[in-house]
Each structure stands twice: as structure tokens, then as C-alpha cells.
Design an enzyme around this catalytic site. Structure first.
Site, PDB file in Angstrom:
ATOM      1  N   HIS A 153      -8.549   0.336  -1.681  1.00 50.72           N
ATOM      2  CA  HIS A 153      -9.146   1.035  -0.540  1.00 50.72           C
ATOM      3  C   HIS A 153      -9.826   2.310  -1.025  1.00 50.72           C
ATOM      4  O   HIS A 153      -9.212   3.089  -1.760  1.00 50.72           O
ATOM      5  CB  HIS A 153      -8.065   1.450   0.473  1.00 50.72           C
ATOM      6  CG  HIS A 153      -7.681   0.369   1.426  1.00 50.72           C
ATOM      7  ND1 HIS A 153      -6.596   0.468   2.278  1.00 50.72           N
ATOM      8  CD2 HIS A 153      -8.265  -0.836   1.694  1.00 50.72           C
ATOM      9  CE1 HIS A 153      -6.521  -0.632   3.010  1.00 50.72           C
ATOM     10  NE2 HIS A 153      -7.508  -1.443   2.671  1.00 50.72           N
TER      11      HIS A 153
ATOM     12  N   GLU B 185     -12.310   2.061   3.818  1.00 53.63           N
ATOM     13  CA  GLU B 185     -11.495   2.137   5.035  1.00 53.63           C
ATOM     14  C   GLU B 185     -11.633   3.585   5.501  1.00 53.63           C
ATOM     15  O   GLU B 185     -10.905   4.466   5.051  1.00 53.63           O
ATOM     16  CB  GLU B 185     -10.045   1.797   4.706  1.00 53.63           C
ATOM     17  CG  GLU B 185      -9.166   1.806   5.945  1.00 53.63           C
ATOM     18  CD  GLU B 185      -7.683   1.773   5.571  1.00 53.63           C
ATOM     19  OE1 GLU B 185      -6.947   1.031   6.206  1.00 53.63           O
ATOM     20  OE2 GLU B 185      -7.281   2.518   4.657  1.00 53.63           O
TER      21      GLU B 185
ATOM     22  N   GLU C 121       0.824  -1.213   0.000  1.00 51.02           N
ATOM     23  CA  GLU C 121       0.000   0.000   0.000  1.00 51.02           C
ATOM     24  C   GLU C 121       0.858   1.262   0.000  1.00 51.02           C
ATOM     25  O   GLU C 121       1.553   1.532   0.989  1.00 51.02           O
ATOM     26  CB  GLU C 121      -0.912   0.001   1.231  1.00 51.02           C
ATOM     27  CG  GLU C 121      -1.804   1.245   1.284  1.00 51.02           C
ATOM     28  CD  GLU C 121      -2.934   1.145   2.284  1.00 51.02           C
ATOM     29  OE1 GLU C 121      -2.900   0.238   3.135  1.00 51.02           O
ATOM     30  OE2 GLU C 121      -3.841   1.982   2.209  1.00 51.02           O
TER      31      GLU C 121
END
Ligand code: LER
Ligand code: MN
Length: 311
Positions: free
Chosen positions: A252, A287, A193
Site C-alpha cells: 500500500h 490507498e 497489514e
């Protein structure tokens, strides 16, 4: 009476959130969404069994409620943000998720760094070693749950003089190569990420992530772009997603203010179009911060995502 009656909330929250989508569509070509093949995209939400100083988790510390609410609101899956798998009742957790028919999309691992000081870029070699051992436990759990494993916040920050920082980064690269090889044999996808500069100083942008994967040289390593971080770091979010292409392994979603998509100023019609162009199929996980509260945030995420995915 109508004008003076308070907003009732509850089932009206997802409906109101749905109305944010036509507003975003009007920023773009009208009708663009309808022309996209959204059939292989799914919606997930990030949860945690423990309360955490990591903010964007809904029902943190109330996992059972979170899972039940996610199923009720139409999510396809959940992401679990976990600290130490040894402290979990894995069987119970597995059953709880299976009973609701949800998938476990991914395991997020940043809490090890935030809560236990176990970070891949730690200044102490021993801590770095312990972090790899912790992540290997997460990896085995990911295999059991059929989930991806995220290497994000667990990186922490490199520190010290340039050669010390180089050593920390080289050590992290080695650790990720070990995880990638083990992930391959267990059938678990490791997703890296890119995270904004205020949280880490290693891999901030999509291009950093692509270069990192190139350096490690493992063809199975993927990226998990997060629109919150992208809004801070990318020049053009849609170009970056298209450039990442088949390297996108997971996704996300959070708006510019880290609230659910639709509550800030990111154009998710464009983001979705870019994801489809990139060929992404799979889970898109919200998220997001539990603001103004868990119930509202989850309902807003559900409402907007359903509309965005054309459900
Ligand atoms: C985790 O998914 C994330 O987005 C980061 O902010 C973690 O530090
Ligand atoms: Mn994220």
C-alpha cells in the site's frame, strides 16, 4: 492573461503530479530510479462499492466510476474494500472489472470491524467467531476474483485485562491459521497489514508482522506494508522493507498525510529502491484520502505512480 487565469485542473493534474518526482529524486542519488528494474511492478488503486467511515478510499460508493477512471488513467488493477460479500452483485462486479482489463489485486476487509463490529480481537467470543465466518466469505470471493485477502483493520483492538487480551489475541491467531490453511487450498494469498497504534494494538510494525507470521508458522502468509502506517511506526522505512524481503506479498502506498504519493514528505524514490532490493514484484496500490476530491486524488496518484514506475 496567463498570470490571472485560474488553474484548469483536469488533464493537467497528473502532469503536475509527475513534476513532484524529480524533486524527490534530488533528495537522493540523481539517476537512481533509472537504474532500478521496475518492469514487474504494477499500479493499483483502492476503491469501495459503499461509502465508508474508513477514509482512504477514492470514489467510495461510486465503484463503477472509480473502475472506469482507474482504467482510463492507466492503473493496472484495483483493490476492493468490502463489508459483506453477500450484499454484492459478484457477477456484475467481476464483469465490470474484466471489461476494463483491470486486475483485482486484493480484497480489504476492515469495513466488517468498522461498520458491523465484527473484529478478530473483539471482546466477545461470538463476535470473533462471526468475524472468521465473514472473512471466509471474503476468502471465497478473493478466489473468484484472483485477489489477495488482507487481514488489516478487521483485527480491531484487544481490550480488558491482560489475560482477556491474551485470549483475544490467541483467538485471532487461530482464526488467521484457519484462513491461511483455507487460502492455501484455494490459491489465495493472505496478507497481514501492520497498522499504526492509533487504529490497533496488535501488529503495528513490520517486525510485529514478521514475528506474527513466524508464530503462526504458515510459510505462505505474507505482509502488506503500508507506507502511511510505516511513516508513523518504523524507525527507517527502507531498512524495514528490506528486512521484510520475500515476506512482502502486496504493498500500500500513501504519503505521510495519507494523500497520494508525492503530496506529503515521504521519499518514494527510497521506498521504491527498497522494494526492488527486497525483491518485490507485483501491485503497488494507492490507498489514499479523496482530497481535495476523488478526481484530483486519483489523477495525482496516477501521475506520480506512472513517473515512479518509469512509464
Ligand atoms: C487498511 O489498508 C489500512 O491501511 C488501515 O488504516 C485500516 O484500518
Ligand atoms: Mn493500508
Amino acid at each position: 492573461v496567463w498570470l490571472t487565469t485560474d488553474f484548469e485542473g483536469g488533464r493537467h493534474i497528473p502532469r503536475l503530479a509527475m513534476l513532484d518526482l524529480p524533486a524527490q529524486e534530488s533528495w537522493d542519488d540523481a539517476g537512481r530510479l533509472a537504474s532500478l528494474d521496475r518492469s514487474s511492478l504494477q499500479m493499483g488503486v483502492s476503491l469501495s462499492p459503499e461509502s465508508s467511515i474508513f477514509g482512504p478510499l477514492i470514489y467510495a460508493g461510486n465503484l463503477k466510476i472509480g473502475i472506469e477512471m482507474a482504467a482510463r488513467l492507466g492503473f493496472d488493477g484495483v483493490e476492493l474494500s468490502l463489508r459483506d460479500p453477500d450484499t454484492l452483485d459478484v457477477k456484475g462486479l467481476h464483469k465490470l472489472i474484466q471489461d476494463t482489463g483491470l486486475k483485482t489485486a486484493a480484497i480489504a476487509t476492515g469495513q466488517s470491524c468498522l461498520h458491523d463490529g465484527l473484529c478478530l480481537l473483539s471482546a466477545e467470543a461470538d463476535k470473533r467467531k462471526q468475524t472468521l465466518e465473514r472473512l471466509r466469505k471474503h476468502l471465497r470471493l478473493a478466489e473468484k476474483l484472483g485477489a489477495h485477502l488482507i487481514v488489516g483493520g478487521v483485527r480491531g483492538r484487544s481490550s480488558g485485562n491482560p489475560s482477556q487480551q491474551q485470549e483475544q489475541k490467541a483467538s485471532m491467531n487461530e482464526a488467521v491459521a484457519v484462513l491461511a490453511a483455507e487460502g492455501r487450498s484455494l490459491g489465495v494469498t493472505i496478507v497481514i497489514e501492520p497498522i499504526n497504534r492509533y487504529e490497533t494494538n496488535y501488529i503495528n510494525t513490520i517486525d510485529d508482522g514478521l514475528a506474527f507470521i513466524e508464530e503462526i508458522g504458515d510459510t505462505e502468509l505474507k505482509l502488506v506494508p503500508d507506507t502511511f502506517h510505516m511513516n508513523i511506526e518504523e524507525g527507517d522505512m527502507t531498512d524495514s522493507l528490506v528486512r521484510a524481503g520475500s515476506r512482502i506479498g502486496y504493498m500500500h502506498f500513501a504519503d505521510s498525510n495519507r494523500r497520494p504519493a508525492g503530496q506529503g514528505h515521504t521519499n518514494f524514490v527510497q521506498v521504491l529502491a527498497a522494494l526492488v532490493t527486497a525483491g518485490y514484484r507485483g501491485m503497488i496500490t494507492s490507498e489514499v484520502l479523496p482530497l481535495p476530491d476523488d478526481d484530483t486524488a486519483m489523477a495525482q496518484a496516477a501521475g506520480f505512480m506512472k513517473a515512479l514506475l518509469g512509464r
